[in-house]
Write a protein that holds these residues in place. Structure first.
Motif, short mmCIF file in Angstrom:
data_model
loop_
_atom_site.label_atom_id
_atom_site.label_comp_id
_atom_site.label_asym_id
_atom_site.label_seq_id
_atom_site.Cartn_x
_atom_site.Cartn_y
_atom_site.Cartn_z
N VAL A 44 0.86 -1.34 0.12
CA VAL A 44 -0.34 0.46 0.04
C VAL A 44 0.58 1.33 0.26
CG1 VAL A 44 -1.99 0.69 1.05
CG2 VAL A 44 -2.01 -1.18 0.73
N ARG A 45 1.78 1.49 0.89
CA ARG A 45 3.07 2.20 1.25
C ARG A 45 3.38 2.93 0.28
NH1 ARG A 45 7.52 2.27 4.74
NH2 ARG A 45 7.96 4.45 3.89
N ASN A 46 4.15 1.80 -1.30
CA ASN A 46 4.67 1.54 -2.70
C ASN A 46 3.50 2.48 -3.03
OD1 ASN A 46 8.11 1.21 -2.51
ND2 ASN A 46 6.98 -0.62 -1.16
N HIS A 47 2.34 1.65 -3.43
CA HIS A 47 1.58 1.93 -4.37
C HIS A 47 1.32 3.29 -4.01
CE1 HIS A 47 -2.27 0.19 -6.52
NE2 HIS A 47 -1.67 1.49 -7.28
N ALA A 48 1.08 3.83 -3.31
CA ALA A 48 0.16 5.31 -2.90
C ALA A 48 1.32 6.36 -3.33
CB ALA A 48 0.67 5.24 -1.18
N ARG A 49 2.85 5.86 -2.71
CA ARG A 49 4.02 6.83 -3.05
C ARG A 49 3.80 6.51 -4.97
NH1 ARG A 49 8.78 3.70 0.78
NH2 ARG A 49 8.50 5.16 1.84
N VAL A 50 4.14 5.51 -5.57
CA VAL A 50 3.82 5.80 -7.11
C VAL A 50 2.99 6.72 -7.49
CG1 VAL A 50 3.22 4.29 -9.19
CG2 VAL A 50 5.00 3.28 -7.43
N LEU A 51 1.85 6.89 -6.60
CA LEU A 51 0.61 7.37 -7.73
C LEU A 51 0.42 9.13 -6.97
CD1 LEU A 51 -2.70 5.54 -6.48
CD2 LEU A 51 -1.99 5.56 -8.44
N ARG A 52 1.32 8.93 -5.45
CA ARG A 52 2.17 10.22 -5.41
C ARG A 52 2.82 10.75 -6.58
NH1 ARG A 52 4.58 9.69 -1.55
NH2 ARG A 52 6.47 9.57 -1.91
N GLN A 53 4.07 10.23 -6.82
CA GLN A 53 4.13 11.32 -7.93
C GLN A 53 3.92 10.88 -9.79
OE1 GLN A 53 7.46 7.57 -7.02
NE2 GLN A 53 8.95 8.97 -6.99
N LEU A 54 3.14 10.05 -9.71
CA LEU A 54 2.23 10.85 -10.87
C LEU A 54 1.61 11.22 -10.78
CD1 LEU A 54 1.78 6.30 -12.12
CD2 LEU A 54 2.77 8.39 -13.93
N GLY A 55 1.59 12.07 -9.59
CA GLY A 55 0.42 13.44 -9.42
C GLY A 55 -0.95 12.70 -9.17
N ARG A 56 -1.23 11.85 -9.11
CA ARG A 56 -2.68 11.17 -8.67
C ARG A 56 -2.58 11.37 -6.88
NH1 ARG A 56 -2.50 5.82 -12.18
NH2 ARG A 56 -4.89 5.96 -12.01
N THR A 57 -2.55 12.54 -6.58
CA THR A 57 -2.59 12.53 -5.26
C THR A 57 -3.88 12.06 -4.96
OG1 THR A 57 -2.54 14.27 -5.30
CG2 THR A 57 -0.82 14.21 -4.62
N LYS A 58 -5.18 12.33 -4.60
CA LYS A 58 -5.76 11.85 -4.72
C LYS A 58 -6.81 10.27 -4.07
CE LYS A 58 -9.10 15.72 -5.50
NZ LYS A 58 -10.13 16.09 -6.72
N GLU A 59 -6.22 9.55 -5.43
CA GLU A 59 -6.07 8.30 -4.96
C GLU A 59 -4.68 7.40 -3.80
OE1 GLU A 59 -5.82 5.77 -8.77
OE2 GLU A 59 -6.14 8.06 -10.10
N ALA A 60 -3.51 8.43 -4.14
CA ALA A 60 -3.19 7.69 -2.93
C ALA A 60 -3.57 8.13 -1.67
CB ALA A 60 -2.11 8.86 -2.93
N LEU A 61 -3.99 9.51 -1.27
CA LEU A 61 -5.00 9.96 -0.53
C LEU A 61 -5.96 8.48 0.21
CD1 LEU A 61 -4.71 13.75 -0.64
CD2 LEU A 61 -3.80 12.14 1.56
N ALA A 62 -6.62 8.47 -0.69
CA ALA A 62 -7.61 7.55 -0.04
C ALA A 62 -6.75 6.39 0.01
CB ALA A 62 -8.16 7.51 -1.46
N LYS A 63 -5.90 5.28 -0.70
CA LYS A 63 -4.86 4.99 -0.73
C LYS A 63 -5.10 4.38 1.06
CE LYS A 63 -3.84 1.91 -4.40
NZ LYS A 63 -5.16 1.14 -4.35
N CYS A 64 -4.13 5.09 1.83
CA CYS A 64 -3.63 5.45 2.80
C CYS A 64 -4.79 5.38 3.98
CB CYS A 64 -2.39 6.74 3.12
SG CYS A 64 -0.70 6.33 1.44
N GLU A 65 -5.39 6.62 3.74
CA GLU A 65 -6.48 6.64 4.62
C GLU A 65 -7.07 5.21 4.82
OE1 GLU A 65 -8.21 10.43 3.38
OE2 GLU A 65 -6.31 11.13 4.03
N LYS A 66 -7.94 4.71 3.28
CA LYS A 66 -8.68 3.38 3.97
C LYS A 66 -7.77 1.99 4.94
CE LYS A 66 -10.70 -0.30 1.67
NZ LYS A 66 -10.31 -0.66 -0.67
N TRP A 67 -6.20 1.84 4.42
CA TRP A 67 -5.67 1.12 4.92
C TRP A 67 -5.33 1.49 7.08
CZ3 TRP A 67 -1.53 0.59 8.19
CH2 TRP A 67 -1.04 -0.59 8.63
N ILE A 68 -5.10 2.26 6.91
CA ILE A 68 -4.50 2.98 8.39
C ILE A 68 -6.70 3.02 9.04
CG2 ILE A 68 -4.97 5.21 9.50
CD1 ILE A 68 -3.31 6.81 7.74
N GLU A 69 -7.93 3.50 8.50
CA GLU A 69 -9.25 3.31 9.21
C GLU A 69 -8.83 1.76 9.04
OE1 GLU A 69 -13.11 2.51 6.87
OE2 GLU A 69 -12.36 4.55 7.17
#
Length: 183
Positions: A44-69
């Motif tokens: 999940v962390r690596n997936h979020a990092r790649v999404l963030r690097q690609l400028g897809r920050t909303k998707e990255a945030l959603a992945k992280c927040e879902k995992w935390i929840e």
């Protein structure tokens, strides 16, 4: 897209290192599609990092927040803190300064009960940067100096190859602190 999880993680890191982000994303999506690995923190962390690097920050945030929840009650506090760092980085990438600062403050508050670590160093750098952006240079310097001394006083050796060591060196540089005790 075959291989064990460690091989897949190594492959996606290599793609990220080579700035082949679309290839890294394809590996992440392949690994995440496997039920046994879909909720693995590193995946999940690596997936979020790649999404963030690609400028897809909303998707990255959603992945992280879902995992935390889904994991806040069942994993050690340090694991949540690692994911908070990814959330903070995504907010920074999106220039969502108040949200990034809120996350940095949560990490710096020490609520996790852990000793200062890489997350603490990174959050200190971010918080200081945000303070400087508001013109509070003295407050940023005080924060960085305190963080540097707090990290140097921990009994945990920080490997020189880690991001925590890099952050410590940056903190020392920002505050004119020496890395070695003077003789």
């Amino acid at each position: 897209g075959r291989g064990t999880l460690p091989i897949q993680i190594t492959l996606l890191r290599a793609y990220r290192f080579e700035d082949r982000l679309e290839d890294a994303l394809r590996v992440c999506e392949n690994v995440a599609s496997q039920p046994a690995h879909a909720q693995d923190r590193q995946v999940v962390r690596n997936h979020a990092r790649v999404l963030r690097q690609l400028g897809r920050t909303k998707e990255a945030l959603a992945k992280c927040e879902k995992w935390i929840e889904q994991h806040v009650a069942v994993v050690p506090p340090g694991a949540i803190e690692e994911m908070w760092l990814e959330v903070m980085r995504s907010h920074l990438r999106s220039e969502q300064w108040p949200e990034a600062e809120e996350r940095a403050d949560a990490i710096l508050s020490g609520d996790s009960g852990r000793s200062p670590n890489a997350g603490y160093a990174t959050a200190s750098l971010v918080k200081g940067f945000l303070l400087e952006q508001r013109g509070a240079n003295g407050e940023a310097q005080r924060l960085w100096t305190e963080a540097f001394h707090r990290l140097r006083s921990t009994r945990v050796d920080i490997p020189v190859t880690s991001s925590a060591f890099t952050d410590l060196v940056i903190l020392g540089s920002l505050t004119n602190q020496t890395m070695q005790p003077e003789v």
